[in-house]
Scaffold this motif. Structure first.
Motif, PDB file in Angstrom:
ATOM      1  N   GLN A  35       9.281  78.549 127.779  1.00 46.07           N
ATOM      2  CA  GLN A  35       9.631  79.708 126.959  1.00 46.07           C
ATOM      3  C   GLN A  35      10.416  79.285 125.723  1.00 46.07           C
ATOM      4  OE1 GLN A  35      12.619  82.438 128.557  1.00 46.07           O
ATOM      5  NE2 GLN A  35      11.368  84.183 127.916  1.00 46.07           N
ATOM      6  N   VAL A  36      11.375  78.370 125.905  1.00 48.12           N
ATOM      7  CA  VAL A  36      12.183  77.889 124.781  1.00 48.12           C
ATOM      8  C   VAL A  36      11.316  77.123 123.784  1.00 48.12           C
ATOM      9  CG1 VAL A  36      14.020  76.281 124.125  1.00 48.12           C
ATOM     10  CG2 VAL A  36      14.379  77.887 126.015  1.00 48.12           C
ATOM     11  N   VAL A  37      10.457  76.255 124.276  1.00 48.11           N
ATOM     12  CA  VAL A  37       9.581  75.487 123.391  1.00 48.11           C
ATOM     13  C   VAL A  37       8.664  76.418 122.607  1.00 48.11           C
ATOM     14  CG1 VAL A  37       7.677  73.814 123.327  1.00 48.11           C
ATOM     15  CG2 VAL A  37       9.682  73.385 124.761  1.00 48.11           C
ATOM     16  N   GLN A  38       8.136  77.432 123.263  1.00 42.40           N
ATOM     17  CA  GLN A  38       7.274  78.405 122.584  1.00 42.40           C
ATOM     18  C   GLN A  38       8.039  79.123 121.475  1.00 42.40           C
ATOM     19  OE1 GLN A  38       5.904  81.703 125.043  1.00 42.40           O
ATOM     20  NE2 GLN A  38       4.045  81.905 123.828  1.00 42.40           N
ATOM     21  N   LYS A  39       9.282  79.496 121.754  1.00 42.61           N
ATOM     22  CA  LYS A  39      10.106  80.193 120.757  1.00 42.61           C
ATOM     23  C   LYS A  39      10.391  79.276 119.564  1.00 42.61           C
ATOM     24  CE  LYS A  39      12.689  83.981 120.029  1.00 42.61           C
ATOM     25  NZ  LYS A  39      12.192  85.374 120.102  1.00 42.61           N
ATOM     26  N   ILE A  48      13.669  69.727 113.945  1.00 47.66           N
ATOM     27  CA  ILE A  48      14.241  70.278 115.169  1.00 47.66           C
ATOM     28  C   ILE A  48      15.465  69.434 115.530  1.00 47.66           C
ATOM     29  CG2 ILE A  48      13.841  70.971 117.551  1.00 47.66           C
ATOM     30  CD1 ILE A  48      11.850  72.254 115.645  1.00 47.66           C
ATOM     31  N   PHE A  49      16.601  70.096 115.712  1.00 48.66           N
ATOM     32  CA  PHE A  49      17.832  69.404 116.089  1.00 48.66           C
ATOM     33  C   PHE A  49      18.272  69.878 117.477  1.00 48.66           C
ATOM     34  CE2 PHE A  49      18.282  69.787 111.332  1.00 48.66           C
ATOM     35  CZ  PHE A  49      18.007  68.457 111.058  1.00 48.66           C
ATOM     36  N   TYR A  50      18.329  68.943 118.439  1.00 49.57           N
ATOM     37  CA  TYR A  50      18.799  69.250 119.791  1.00 49.57           C
ATOM     38  C   TYR A  50      20.200  68.666 119.969  1.00 49.57           C
ATOM     39  CZ  TYR A  50      13.889  70.234 121.073  1.00 49.57           C
ATOM     40  OH  TYR A  50      12.605  70.743 121.150  1.00 49.57           O
ATOM     41  N   VAL A  51      21.137  69.503 120.458  1.00 53.00           N
ATOM     42  CA  VAL A  51      22.527  69.032 120.535  1.00 53.00           C
ATOM     43  C   VAL A  51      23.081  68.973 121.959  1.00 53.00           C
ATOM     44  CG1 VAL A  51      23.202  69.559 118.160  1.00 53.00           C
ATOM     45  CG2 VAL A  51      23.302  71.377 119.885  1.00 53.00           C
ATOM     46  N   GLY A  52      22.194  68.721 122.941  1.00 54.64           N
ATOM     47  CA  GLY A  52      22.681  68.321 124.251  1.00 54.64           C
ATOM     48  C   GLY A  52      22.729  69.380 125.340  1.00 54.64           C
ATOM     49  N   GLU A  66       8.586  68.155 127.695  1.00 54.53           N
ATOM     50  CA  GLU A  66       8.301  69.487 127.160  1.00 54.53           C
ATOM     51  C   GLU A  66       8.999  69.727 125.827  1.00 54.53           C
ATOM     52  OE1 GLU A  66       6.100  71.781 128.443  1.00 54.53           O
ATOM     53  OE2 GLU A  66       5.570  70.050 129.663  1.00 54.53           O
ATOM     54  N   LEU A  67      10.264  69.299 125.703  1.00 50.88           N
ATOM     55  CA  LEU A  67      10.994  69.505 124.454  1.00 50.88           C
ATOM     56  C   LEU A  67      10.422  68.662 123.310  1.00 50.88           C
ATOM     57  CD1 LEU A  67      14.760  69.714 125.513  1.00 50.88           C
ATOM     58  CD2 LEU A  67      13.247  71.579 124.815  1.00 50.88           C
ATOM     59  N   SER A  68       9.605  67.686 123.663  1.00 52.90           N
ATOM     60  CA  SER A  68       8.946  66.873 122.637  1.00 52.90           C
ATOM     61  C   SER A  68       7.659  67.525 122.130  1.00 52.90           C
ATOM     62  CB  SER A  68       8.624  65.480 123.193  1.00 52.90           C
ATOM     63  OG  SER A  68       9.810  64.814 123.586  1.00 52.90           O
ATOM     64  N   LYS A  69       7.212  68.595 122.794  1.00 59.48           N
ATOM     65  CA  LYS A  69       5.971  69.275 122.416  1.00 59.48           C
ATOM     66  C   LYS A  69       6.235  70.344 121.351  1.00 59.48           C
ATOM     67  CE  LYS A  69       3.708  68.599 126.912  1.00 59.48           C
ATOM     68  NZ  LYS A  69       3.191  69.280 128.138  1.00 59.48           N
ATOM     69  N   VAL A  70       6.967  69.940 120.347  1.00 57.91           N
ATOM     70  CA  VAL A  70       7.267  70.860 119.253  1.00 57.91           C
ATOM     71  C   VAL A  70       6.549  70.389 118.006  1.00 57.91           C
ATOM     72  CG1 VAL A  70       9.461  71.739 120.130  1.00 57.91           C
ATOM     73  CG2 VAL A  70       9.420  69.584 118.867  1.00 57.91           C
ATOM     74  N   THR A  88      17.133  58.352 127.677  1.00 51.71           N
ATOM     75  CA  THR A  88      16.872  57.325 126.656  1.00 51.71           C
ATOM     76  C   THR A  88      15.594  57.602 125.881  1.00 51.71           C
ATOM     77  OG1 THR A  88      15.783  55.960 128.326  1.00 51.71           O
ATOM     78  CG2 THR A  88      18.119  55.515 127.906  1.00 51.71           C
ATOM     79  N   ASN A  89      14.680  58.404 126.440  1.00 51.22           N
ATOM     80  CA  ASN A  89      13.406  58.674 125.769  1.00 51.22           C
ATOM     81  C   ASN A  89      13.418  59.936 124.910  1.00 51.22           C
ATOM     82  OD1 ASN A  89      12.111  56.403 126.843  1.00 51.22           O
ATOM     83  ND2 ASN A  89      11.578  57.496 128.731  1.00 51.22           N
ATOM     84  N   LEU A  90      14.578  60.549 124.758  1.00 52.06           N
ATOM     85  CA  LEU A  90      14.651  61.686 123.846  1.00 52.06           C
ATOM     86  C   LEU A  90      14.279  61.227 122.442  1.00 52.06           C
ATOM     87  CD1 LEU A  90      17.848  63.763 124.702  1.00 52.06           C
ATOM     88  CD2 LEU A  90      15.549  64.672 124.370  1.00 52.06           C
ATOM     89  N   PRO A  91      13.484  61.993 121.723  1.00 50.44           N
ATOM     90  CA  PRO A  91      13.078  61.569 120.376  1.00 50.44           C
ATOM     91  C   PRO A  91      14.286  61.410 119.446  1.00 50.44           C
ATOM     92  CG  PRO A  91      11.729  63.402 121.151  1.00 50.44           C
ATOM     93  CD  PRO A  91      12.855  63.261 122.122  1.00 50.44           C
ATOM     94  N   ASN A  92      14.308  60.289 118.718  1.00 52.51           N
ATOM     95  CA  ASN A  92      15.353  60.027 117.722  1.00 52.51           C
ATOM     96  C   ASN A  92      16.745  60.345 118.265  1.00 52.51           C
ATOM     97  OD1 ASN A  92      13.636  59.110 115.618  1.00 52.51           O
ATOM     98  ND2 ASN A  92      13.099  61.227 115.128  1.00 52.51           N
TER      99      ASN A  92
END
Length: 212
Positions: A35-39, A48-52, A66-70, A88-92
């Motif tokens: 749901q979050v990825v779709q939004k 896209i900035f993810y802060v933890g 899933e969070l990489s499918k943006v 460790t595999n989170l993008p950037n």
């Protein structure tokens, strides 16, 4: 519920572009991850900035996938609930380091061992800095144009627009502070599985030309 909160930020180098700031997911179901990825994808952002604080009950590798499918480049930092070896595999992933892209520098600091000086090493202006904890704000050099954070959940419960309880030593809740710090209210909950007058959100940043 999952709303969007939009801020229009003066930033000449990125004028006309759009970014998403999201964090404090604390995912408890795979349905919520999707749901979050779709939004996020519905906003058609450029960054896209993810802060933890990514998950509570869902395996980290599933959340990362899933969070990489943006539909835009991702830049990320970890929060106080994240085990570094699992992410460790989170993008950037910006653990006290920076990346130069599109004529700007995107930097990030660790939660438990934030090293601003190292994060900004050889960086070129303008700089956007990611930090899970907004309380780093007073220590950030003025040359950093924009600081993006989470951690507070906006208080989860608010009274008269103010957080009832917040983990910030400065009383930060959420919002755009001093024209320099943006704190997202987060998409999830922690400890108390409820929000009051403070729905979960992703934050949309629309960059506009600076006023002359």
């Amino acid at each position: 519920m999952l709303k969007t909160t939009t801020y229009r930020i003066e930033f000449n180098e990125l004028a006309g572009k759009k970014a998403i700031l999201a964090g404090d997911f604390h995912f408890k179901s795979k349905h919520r991850v999707k749901q979050v990825v779709q939004k996020i994808n519905a906003q058609n952002a450029d960054y896209i900035f993810y802060v933890g604080d990514y998950t509570k009950r869902i395996p980290a590798n599933y959340v990362i996938e899933e969070l990489s499918k943006v539909n835009a480049p991702v830049f990320s930092v970890l929060g106080n609930h994240d085990m570094p070896e699992e992410f460790t595999n989170l993008p950037n992933l910006l653990n006290n380091r920076n990346i130069k892209t599109d004529g700007i520098t995107i930097a990030g600091v660790e939660y438990y061992n934030p090293n601003i000086q190292k994060a900004l090493e050889q960086s070129k202006d303008p700089v956007i800095l990611l930090s899970h904890n907004p309380d780093i704000y007073p220590k950030v050099p003025k040359r950093v144009k924009l600081i993006l954070s989470g951690h507070t959940h906006g208080g989860q419960v608010t009274l008269f627009g103010r957080p009832f309880i917040t983990p910030s030593a400065y009383g930060f809740g959420k919002g755009f502070i001093d024209n320099r710090l943006i704190i997202t209210g987060g998409t999830g909950t922690n400890i108390i599985p409820a929000r009051l007058f403070n729905p979960p959100e992703i934050t949309v940043i629309e960059f506009i030309p600076e006023a002359k």
